[in-house]
Design a protein around this motif. Sequence first.
Motif, PDB file in Angstrom:
ATOM      1  N   VAL A 119     -57.128 -31.882 -55.923  1.00  0.00           N
ATOM      2  CA  VAL A 119     -56.115 -30.893 -56.304  1.00  0.00           C
ATOM      3  C   VAL A 119     -56.718 -29.589 -56.857  1.00  0.00           C
ATOM      4  CG1 VAL A 119     -54.140 -32.432 -56.637  1.00  0.00           C
ATOM      5  CG2 VAL A 119     -55.804 -32.187 -58.477  1.00  0.00           C
ATOM      6  N   THR A 120     -57.925 -29.652 -57.437  1.00  0.00           N
ATOM      7  CA  THR A 120     -58.527 -28.416 -57.950  1.00  0.00           C
ATOM      8  C   THR A 120     -59.082 -27.581 -56.780  1.00  0.00           C
ATOM      9  OG1 THR A 120     -60.692 -29.425 -58.381  1.00  0.00           O
ATOM     10  CG2 THR A 120     -59.121 -29.459 -60.189  1.00  0.00           C
ATOM     11  N   GLN A 121     -59.564 -28.280 -55.753  1.00  0.00           N
ATOM     12  CA  GLN A 121     -60.042 -27.589 -54.542  1.00  0.00           C
ATOM     13  C   GLN A 121     -58.846 -26.919 -53.839  1.00  0.00           C
ATOM     14  OE1 GLN A 121     -62.072 -30.239 -51.856  1.00  0.00           O
ATOM     15  NE2 GLN A 121     -62.378 -28.689 -50.285  1.00  0.00           N
ATOM     16  N   ARG A 122     -57.720 -27.608 -53.845  1.00  0.00           N
ATOM     17  CA  ARG A 122     -56.511 -27.037 -53.243  1.00  0.00           C
ATOM     18  C   ARG A 122     -56.127 -25.736 -53.957  1.00  0.00           C
ATOM     19  NH1 ARG A 122     -51.000 -27.123 -54.350  1.00  0.00           N
ATOM     20  NH2 ARG A 122     -49.667 -26.974 -52.501  1.00  0.00           N
ATOM     21  N   GLN A 123     -56.245 -25.740 -55.284  1.00  0.00           N
ATOM     22  CA  GLN A 123     -55.914 -24.523 -56.030  1.00  0.00           C
ATOM     23  C   GLN A 123     -56.838 -23.373 -55.631  1.00  0.00           C
ATOM     24  OE1 GLN A 123     -53.196 -23.901 -58.060  1.00  0.00           O
ATOM     25  NE2 GLN A 123     -53.954 -21.799 -57.919  1.00  0.00           N
ATOM     26  N   ALA A 130     -55.334 -33.096 -63.776  1.00  0.00           N
ATOM     27  CA  ALA A 130     -56.280 -32.003 -63.608  1.00  0.00           C
ATOM     28  C   ALA A 130     -55.649 -30.697 -64.035  1.00  0.00           C
ATOM     29  CB  ALA A 130     -56.698 -31.903 -62.143  1.00  0.00           C
ATOM     30  N   ALA A 131     -56.502 -29.767 -64.456  1.00  0.00           N
ATOM     31  CA  ALA A 131     -56.032 -28.415 -64.751  1.00  0.00           C
ATOM     32  C   ALA A 131     -57.006 -27.441 -64.150  1.00  0.00           C
ATOM     33  CB  ALA A 131     -55.951 -28.194 -66.264  1.00  0.00           C
ATOM     34  N   THR A 132     -56.470 -26.364 -63.619  1.00  0.00           N
ATOM     35  CA  THR A 132     -57.306 -25.374 -62.948  1.00  0.00           C
ATOM     36  C   THR A 132     -56.824 -23.980 -63.283  1.00  0.00           C
ATOM     37  OG1 THR A 132     -57.159 -26.895 -61.057  1.00  0.00           O
ATOM     38  CG2 THR A 132     -58.336 -24.846 -60.694  1.00  0.00           C
ATOM     39  N   LYS A 133     -57.758 -23.088 -63.556  1.00  0.00           N
ATOM     40  CA  LYS A 133     -57.359 -21.697 -63.794  1.00  0.00           C
ATOM     41  C   LYS A 133     -56.919 -21.076 -62.466  1.00  0.00           C
ATOM     42  CE  LYS A 133     -58.857 -17.193 -65.349  1.00  0.00           C
ATOM     43  NZ  LYS A 133     -58.582 -16.439 -64.130  1.00  0.00           N
ATOM     44  N   VAL A 163     -58.088 -22.901 -52.739  1.00  0.00           N
ATOM     45  CA  VAL A 163     -57.599 -22.431 -51.435  1.00  0.00           C
ATOM     46  C   VAL A 163     -56.396 -21.502 -51.631  1.00  0.00           C
ATOM     47  CG1 VAL A 163     -56.553 -23.146 -49.242  1.00  0.00           C
ATOM     48  CG2 VAL A 163     -58.479 -24.452 -50.193  1.00  0.00           C
ATOM     49  N   LEU A 164     -55.458 -21.916 -52.505  1.00  0.00           N
ATOM     50  CA  LEU A 164     -54.286 -21.072 -52.788  1.00  0.00           C
ATOM     51  C   LEU A 164     -54.735 -19.729 -53.387  1.00  0.00           C
ATOM     52  CD1 LEU A 164     -51.795 -23.690 -54.319  1.00  0.00           C
ATOM     53  CD2 LEU A 164     -51.961 -22.920 -51.946  1.00  0.00           C
ATOM     54  N   ASP A 165     -55.750 -19.787 -54.265  1.00  0.00           N
ATOM     55  CA  ASP A 165     -56.299 -18.557 -54.853  1.00  0.00           C
ATOM     56  C   ASP A 165     -56.879 -17.655 -53.764  1.00  0.00           C
ATOM     57  OD1 ASP A 165     -55.656 -19.441 -57.385  1.00  0.00           O
ATOM     58  OD2 ASP A 165     -57.678 -20.083 -57.906  1.00  0.00           O
ATOM     59  N   ALA A 166     -57.639 -18.278 -52.856  1.00  0.00           N
ATOM     60  CA  ALA A 166     -58.279 -17.503 -51.780  1.00  0.00           C
ATOM     61  C   ALA A 166     -57.227 -16.832 -50.898  1.00  0.00           C
ATOM     62  CB  ALA A 166     -59.172 -18.414 -50.940  1.00  0.00           C
ATOM     63  N   ILE A 167     -56.132 -17.546 -50.615  1.00  0.00           N
ATOM     64  CA  ILE A 167     -55.050 -16.975 -49.798  1.00  0.00           C
ATOM     65  C   ILE A 167     -54.458 -15.759 -50.522  1.00  0.00           C
ATOM     66  CG2 ILE A 167     -52.718 -17.402 -48.872  1.00  0.00           C
ATOM     67  CD1 ILE A 167     -53.576 -20.389 -48.559  1.00  0.00           C
ATOM     68  N   ALA A 168     -54.202 -15.923 -51.833  1.00  0.00           N
ATOM     69  CA  ALA A 168     -53.624 -14.829 -52.623  1.00  0.00           C
ATOM     70  C   ALA A 168     -54.576 -13.629 -52.686  1.00  0.00           C
ATOM     71  CB  ALA A 168     -53.296 -15.320 -54.031  1.00  0.00           C
ATOM     72  N   LEU A 169     -55.863 -13.905 -52.848  1.00  0.00           N
ATOM     73  CA  LEU A 169     -56.857 -12.825 -52.925  1.00  0.00           C
ATOM     74  C   LEU A 169     -56.964 -12.091 -51.588  1.00  0.00           C
ATOM     75  CD1 LEU A 169     -59.509 -14.813 -54.984  1.00  0.00           C
ATOM     76  CD2 LEU A 169     -58.434 -12.687 -55.765  1.00  0.00           C
ATOM     77  N   ALA A 170     -56.908 -12.855 -50.488  1.00  0.00           N
ATOM     78  CA  ALA A 170     -56.967 -12.232 -49.151  1.00  0.00           C
ATOM     79  C   ALA A 170     -55.744 -11.340 -48.939  1.00  0.00           C
ATOM     80  CB  ALA A 170     -57.055 -13.308 -48.069  1.00  0.00           C
ATOM     81  N   LYS A 171     -54.575 -11.849 -49.369  1.00  0.00           N
ATOM     82  CA  LYS A 171     -53.342 -11.047 -49.234  1.00  0.00           C
ATOM     83  C   LYS A 171     -53.416  -9.777 -50.069  1.00  0.00           C
ATOM     84  CE  LYS A 171     -49.889 -14.390 -47.790  1.00  0.00           C
ATOM     85  NZ  LYS A 171     -49.206 -15.586 -48.286  1.00  0.00           N
ATOM     86  N   ALA A 172     -54.144  -9.873 -51.202  1.00  0.00           N
ATOM     87  CA  ALA A 172     -54.290  -8.696 -52.076  1.00  0.00           C
ATOM     88  C   ALA A 172     -55.339  -7.720 -51.527  1.00  0.00           C
ATOM     89  CB  ALA A 172     -54.663  -9.143 -53.485  1.00  0.00           C
ATOM     90  N   GLY A 173     -55.885  -8.048 -50.355  1.00  0.00           N
ATOM     91  CA  GLY A 173     -56.803  -7.115 -49.692  1.00  0.00           C
ATOM     92  C   GLY A 173     -58.272  -7.279 -50.027  1.00  0.00           C
ATOM     93  N   LYS A 174     -58.632  -8.397 -50.702  1.00  0.00           N
ATOM     94  CA  LYS A 174     -60.043  -8.605 -51.053  1.00  0.00           C
ATOM     95  C   LYS A 174     -60.852  -8.997 -49.798  1.00  0.00           C
ATOM     96  CE  LYS A 174     -59.516  -8.544 -55.678  1.00  0.00           C
ATOM     97  NZ  LYS A 174     -59.306  -7.180 -56.126  1.00  0.00           N
TER      98      LYS A 174
END
Length: 291
Positions: A121-125, A283-286, A127-138
């Motif tokens: 589940v932390t690895q999944r987070q 689990a907890a993930t930033k 991935v969600l972060d990476a999707i958000a960062l890509a959408k933000a143009g990184k």
Amino acid sequence: MKNKVVIVTDSNSGITQSEAKELGISVLPMPFYINEELFYEDITLSQEEFYEKLGEDANISTSQPTPADVMELWEKLLLEAEEVVHIPMSSGLSNSCETAMVLAREYHGRVHVVDNQRISVTQRQSVLDAIALAKAGKTGAEIKEVLEKEKQESSIYITLETLKYLKKGGRITPAAAALGTVLNLKPVLQIQGDKLDAFSKARGKKKAKSIMLQAMKSDLEGRFQEYAKQGHMALQAAYAGNEEEAMEWKKELQEQFPGYEIYMAPLSLSVSCHIGPGALAVAATKIADTE
């Protein structure tokens, strides 16, 4: 127009093939050998079949995606995209991260392999972060940098139903396993960064669960306090084949942490393989900043 950055992960993230389609990412299935026959997680091997085989004491071993499979996927994606961000399971738990890093050198900066010590589940987070960062143009390099900078900002606690699989994998001695079984000892393990380590042990699962709740509370009020205040922590739960028990566990977590929306998923089979059925985890993930 070319997609700028595409995201790849492996099935250890718990992201299914159908969920990957919805998220617009690719998931490499982890290979398993069961009695020497090759299976792929979520493609030719379901959760149910895996636990059935585990229960039959089948000889199960995990492997890593072949270099050919990894490169074939990247090449297909690079026809449509400028860059690939590849998020494998923690380098401390498998060599697949290291292999991917070596392969990425052939792609002259177009493939970015992230080593941020995550699993399930932390690895999944991530991935969600990476999707958000890509959408933000990184860019791919920027996404890798953010995820790796925050690799220590996650925490997992797991309790087991049985010591049999830790013994089988040589993680505890047969004598310790025998004693633990007689005393109904349930180990609580932790993943802080790259490895699965002992954290505590308890008489019975109820006590083990209360140890995990306390540990998570300490993390959220201690090392993650600032992020928690800003609403930047995600709380997750996971289980190994024991869905009914897991629903109860999720309810307990919800009572203890009312401010959080708890995401729950089955533990990845690569982890379950070493700890056996009946495990529960919290689990907890930033959550990464996208600014």
